[in-house]
Design a protein around this motif. Structure first.
Motif, PDB file in Angstrom:
ATOM      1  N   SER A  13       0.832  -1.206   0.000  1.00 52.96           N
ATOM      2  CA  SER A  13       0.000   0.000   0.000  1.00 52.96           C
ATOM      3  C   SER A  13       0.866   1.255   0.000  1.00 52.96           C
ATOM      4  O   SER A  13       0.561   2.236  -0.688  1.00 52.96           O
ATOM      5  CB  SER A  13      -0.931   0.006   1.215  1.00 52.96           C
ATOM      6  OG  SER A  13      -1.969  -0.937   1.071  1.00 52.96           O
ATOM      7  N   HIS A  69      -8.822   1.750  11.565  1.00 57.69           N
ATOM      8  CA  HIS A  69      -7.722   1.976  10.631  1.00 57.69           C
ATOM      9  C   HIS A  69      -8.135   1.808   9.167  1.00 57.69           C
ATOM     10  O   HIS A  69      -7.867   2.671   8.333  1.00 57.69           O
ATOM     11  CB  HIS A  69      -6.567   1.015  10.948  1.00 57.69           C
ATOM     12  CG  HIS A  69      -5.829   1.353  12.198  1.00 57.69           C
ATOM     13  ND1 HIS A  69      -6.400   1.251  13.446  1.00 57.69           N
ATOM     14  CD2 HIS A  69      -4.550   1.777  12.393  1.00 57.69           C
ATOM     15  CE1 HIS A  69      -5.504   1.618  14.361  1.00 57.69           C
ATOM     16  NE2 HIS A  69      -4.382   1.928  13.753  1.00 57.69           N
ATOM     17  N   SER A  70      -8.763   0.696   8.837  1.00 59.98           N
ATOM     18  CA  SER A  70      -9.075   0.399   7.433  1.00 59.98           C
ATOM     19  C   SER A  70     -10.053   1.406   6.845  1.00 59.98           C
ATOM     20  O   SER A  70      -9.878   1.877   5.713  1.00 59.98           O
ATOM     21  CB  SER A  70      -9.634  -1.019   7.298  1.00 59.98           C
ATOM     22  OG  SER A  70      -8.644  -1.973   7.609  1.00 59.98           O
ATOM     23  N   ARG A  71     -11.095   1.747   7.601  1.00 57.73           N
ATOM     24  CA  ARG A  71     -12.072   2.718   7.092  1.00 57.73           C
ATOM     25  C   ARG A  71     -11.454   4.104   6.957  1.00 57.73           C
ATOM     26  O   ARG A  71     -11.767   4.835   6.000  1.00 57.73           O
ATOM     27  CB  ARG A  71     -13.285   2.753   8.012  1.00 57.73           C
ATOM     28  CG  ARG A  71     -14.151   1.496   7.924  1.00 57.73           C
ATOM     29  CD  ARG A  71     -15.357   1.611   8.834  1.00 57.73           C
ATOM     30  NE  ARG A  71     -16.213   0.437   8.734  1.00 57.73           N
ATOM     31  CZ  ARG A  71     -17.325   0.258   9.436  1.00 57.73           C
ATOM     32  NH1 ARG A  71     -17.719   1.186  10.298  1.00 57.73           N
ATOM     33  NH2 ARG A  71     -18.043  -0.838   9.278  1.00 57.73           N
ATOM     34  N   TRP A 117      -0.336   1.528  12.412  1.00 52.30           N
ATOM     35  CA  TRP A 117      -0.497   0.071  12.333  1.00 52.30           C
ATOM     36  C   TRP A 117       0.839  -0.627  12.600  1.00 52.30           C
ATOM     37  O   TRP A 117       0.925  -1.567  13.385  1.00 52.30           O
ATOM     38  CB  TRP A 117      -1.033  -0.293  10.962  1.00 52.30           C
ATOM     39  CG  TRP A 117      -1.594  -1.682  10.813  1.00 52.30           C
ATOM     40  CD1 TRP A 117      -1.033  -2.844  11.241  1.00 52.30           C
ATOM     41  CD2 TRP A 117      -2.834  -2.046  10.191  1.00 52.30           C
ATOM     42  NE1 TRP A 117      -1.821  -3.905  10.913  1.00 52.30           N
ATOM     43  CE2 TRP A 117      -2.937  -3.456  10.268  1.00 52.30           C
ATOM     44  CE3 TRP A 117      -3.841  -1.333   9.553  1.00 52.30           C
ATOM     45  CZ2 TRP A 117      -4.029  -4.159   9.739  1.00 52.30           C
ATOM     46  CZ3 TRP A 117      -4.917  -2.024   9.021  1.00 52.30           C
ATOM     47  CH2 TRP A 117      -5.014  -3.422   9.121  1.00 52.30           C
ATOM     48  N   MET A 174      -4.599  -3.026   1.927  1.00 51.16           N
ATOM     49  CA  MET A 174      -4.988  -2.654   3.292  1.00 51.16           C
ATOM     50  C   MET A 174      -6.341  -3.227   3.683  1.00 51.16           C
ATOM     51  O   MET A 174      -6.541  -3.670   4.814  1.00 51.16           O
ATOM     52  CB  MET A 174      -5.020  -1.132   3.425  1.00 51.16           C
ATOM     53  CG  MET A 174      -3.654  -0.513   3.608  1.00 51.16           C
ATOM     54  SD  MET A 174      -2.953  -0.816   5.249  1.00 51.16           S
ATOM     55  CE  MET A 174      -4.027   0.200   6.253  1.00 51.16           C
ATOM     56  N   THR A 175      -7.285  -3.211   2.758  1.00 56.76           N
ATOM     57  CA  THR A 175      -8.638  -3.644   3.098  1.00 56.76           C
ATOM     58  C   THR A 175      -8.810  -5.157   3.017  1.00 56.76           C
ATOM     59  O   THR A 175      -9.741  -5.704   3.620  1.00 56.76           O
ATOM     60  CB  THR A 175      -9.666  -2.961   2.165  1.00 56.76           C
ATOM     61  OG1 THR A 175      -9.304  -3.202   0.798  1.00 56.76           O
ATOM     62  CG2 THR A 175      -9.705  -1.472   2.421  1.00 56.76           C
ATOM     63  N   THR A 177      -6.245  -7.413   3.747  1.00 54.52           N
ATOM     64  CA  THR A 177      -5.347  -8.150   4.628  1.00 54.52           C
ATOM     65  C   THR A 177      -6.116  -8.828   5.755  1.00 54.52           C
ATOM     66  O   THR A 177      -7.115  -8.299   6.263  1.00 54.52           O
ATOM     67  CB  THR A 177      -4.274  -7.217   5.228  1.00 54.52           C
ATOM     68  OG1 THR A 177      -3.416  -7.981   6.063  1.00 54.52           O
ATOM     69  CG2 THR A 177      -4.896  -6.096   6.049  1.00 54.52           C
ATOM     70  N   GLN A 181      -6.675  -5.532  12.913  1.00 57.17           N
ATOM     71  CA  GLN A 181      -6.384  -4.125  13.102  1.00 57.17           C
ATOM     72  C   GLN A 181      -5.931  -3.878  14.538  1.00 57.17           C
ATOM     73  O   GLN A 181      -6.447  -4.469  15.469  1.00 57.17           O
ATOM     74  CB  GLN A 181      -7.620  -3.272  12.815  1.00 57.17           C
ATOM     75  CG  GLN A 181      -8.071  -3.291  11.378  1.00 57.17           C
ATOM     76  CD  GLN A 181      -9.154  -2.263  11.122  1.00 57.17           C
ATOM     77  OE1 GLN A 181      -8.992  -1.089  11.452  1.00 57.17           O
ATOM     78  NE2 GLN A 181     -10.258  -2.698  10.544  1.00 57.17           N
TER      79      GLN A 181
END
Length: 407
Positions: A13, A69-71, A117, A174-175, A177, A181
């Motif tokens: 990423s 984190h992801s959002r 992260w 990222m989304t 994986t 989180q």
């Protein structure tokens, strides 16, 4: 190895994000030239990027606390993609400046998420290796991003769409994986005067580092065009600067750990002044000489931020290191916001040589201030190790904290 593989999604990423964000600055400069923007308006685009960057550094930890984190990463990536795609819908420099704020917001926000992260998952035993791979992914992609300018047509839907596709592609690792989180870190307090209290020279050093790197990266394409470089040659010109900075990290780090860091800063600034003089002398010379000058400029200016940061951390306690990193980033952001606009205005008034004259003046001021500070305070007997400090987010202070333990 298992640890590094678990971070593969994050590193991928980072690389995709850097390919996108690293290309938009020089592409905007070349597109602005093609569309008839003034040099001052092109400089404004670079300054707007760092306004968004500064906002993103502080908003990101709070957004992570609200949505995870992801959002948060997805939201920041969307802002960057929107800023890129909107470029060719509205041909106006001030509208583009707003779009560059969105791009800067994306860069700072995404890097904050990734570094938070990483910080939550590493320990002191794995921190050094993780930072090493992270550094390679970031700087390697940055080098490739500069080379992309040679094949991206200025002021083209296709060029901006390609960068937007790379920005969107950064979402996938990222989304998707499967790594869980981490918990959301608390945001560091902004205490700019902490940097001044610990080391006025370090605060001045990061401002001069911003003066050098932000001006060159954002306004360098204008300089290249003024001295007769083709777009593909401008790509090599910008890449040569990044290459010089990468080559300098190890030898300058060795010098900064072995000798008084104030002398290292002064020596780098002396070399930077020489590199600026060389750049102006060979400005109308051969292409090879111009490229060699860019490498020399990167060698002398790129490490200044890291040396200044290491010097500041020599006088800090362990519980101050995160906020000190944030304070140094604050001063870097101030210099990075102002320098592209100022340098582009000077080029408009006095020609391309004004870029390196302005940068040289900043380094001359740093030389004299460094000599003054050497008379005002002795150096410390115990020093923190030199650590390459990328100007990515305020969270980098946490990620580097374990590497800065006193010897």
């Amino acid at each position: 190895m298992r640890m590094l593989i678990s971070f593969a999604a994050l590193f991928l990423s980072v690389a995709l994000l850097q390919l996108s964000s690293g290309g938009v600055g020089p592409l905007d400069a070349l597109s602005g030239i093609a569309l008839g923007f003034s040099t001052t308006q092109i400089g404004l685009l670079g300054s707007a990027h760092f306004v968004g960057f500064f906002i993103g550094c502080w908003w990101a930890p709070r957004l992570m606390g609200s949505v995870g984190h992801s959002r948060a990463f997805a939201a920041f990536t969307a802002s960057g993609a929107i800023g890129l795609l909107a470029h060719m819908l509205i041909i106006d420099p001030y509208a583009w400046a707003l779009m560059r704020i969105a791009s800067g917001l994306c860069v700072a926000g995404c890097y904050t998420v990734i570094e938070a992260w990483l910080q939550a998952k590493v320990n002191n035993e794995t921190r050094g290796r993780t930072m090493g791979v992270y550094r390679i992914a970031d700087m390697g992609a940055s080098l490739v991003a500069q080379l992309m300018i040679g094949v991206l047509e200025p002021a083209s839907y296709v060029s901006y769409n390609l960068l937007a596709l790379l920005c969107c592609a950064a979402l996938l690792p990222m989304t998707l994986t499967k790594v869980s989180q981490p918990k959301t870190p608390s945001a560091p307090r902004l205490r700019p005067m902490l940097a001044v209290a610990r080391s006025p020279l370090a605060a001045a050093g990061v401002i001069v580092a911003a003066l050098s790197s932000a001006s060159f990266r954002m306004v360098g394409p204008i300089y290249g065009q003024e001295v007769g470089l083709r777009p593909d040659q401008i790509a090599y010109f910008l890449a040569a600067f990044v290459l010089g900075g990468a080559l300098a990290q190890y030898p300058i780090g060795w010098l900064a750990d072995k000798f008084d860091r104030r002398w290292v800063l002064i020596g780098l600034s002396v070399a930077a002044v020489i590199s600026c003089m060389v750049a102006n002398v060979i400005g109308a010379g051969s292409t090879a000489a111009i490229m060699a000058g860019a490498v020399f400029f990167g060698l002398t200016t790129f490490p200044i931020y890291s040396v200044a940061a290491a010097h500041a951390h020599d006088f800090a306690s362990d519980d101050e290191r995160v906020e000190l990193s944030a304070a140094l980033m604050f001063f870097f952001a101030l210099g990075a916001i102002a320098s592209p606009l100022v340098s582009s205005t000077l080029i408009n008034w006095y020609g391309p040589s004004a870029l390196f004259i302005m940068i040289a003046a900043g380094h001359v001021a740093l030389i004299f201030f460094g000599l003054f500070r050497m008379r005002a305070r002795d150096t410390v007997s115990e020093r923190t190790p030199y650590v390459y400090a990328p100007r990515t987010s305020f969270v980098i202070g946490r990620l580097s904290k374990g590497l800065r333990r006193k010897r």
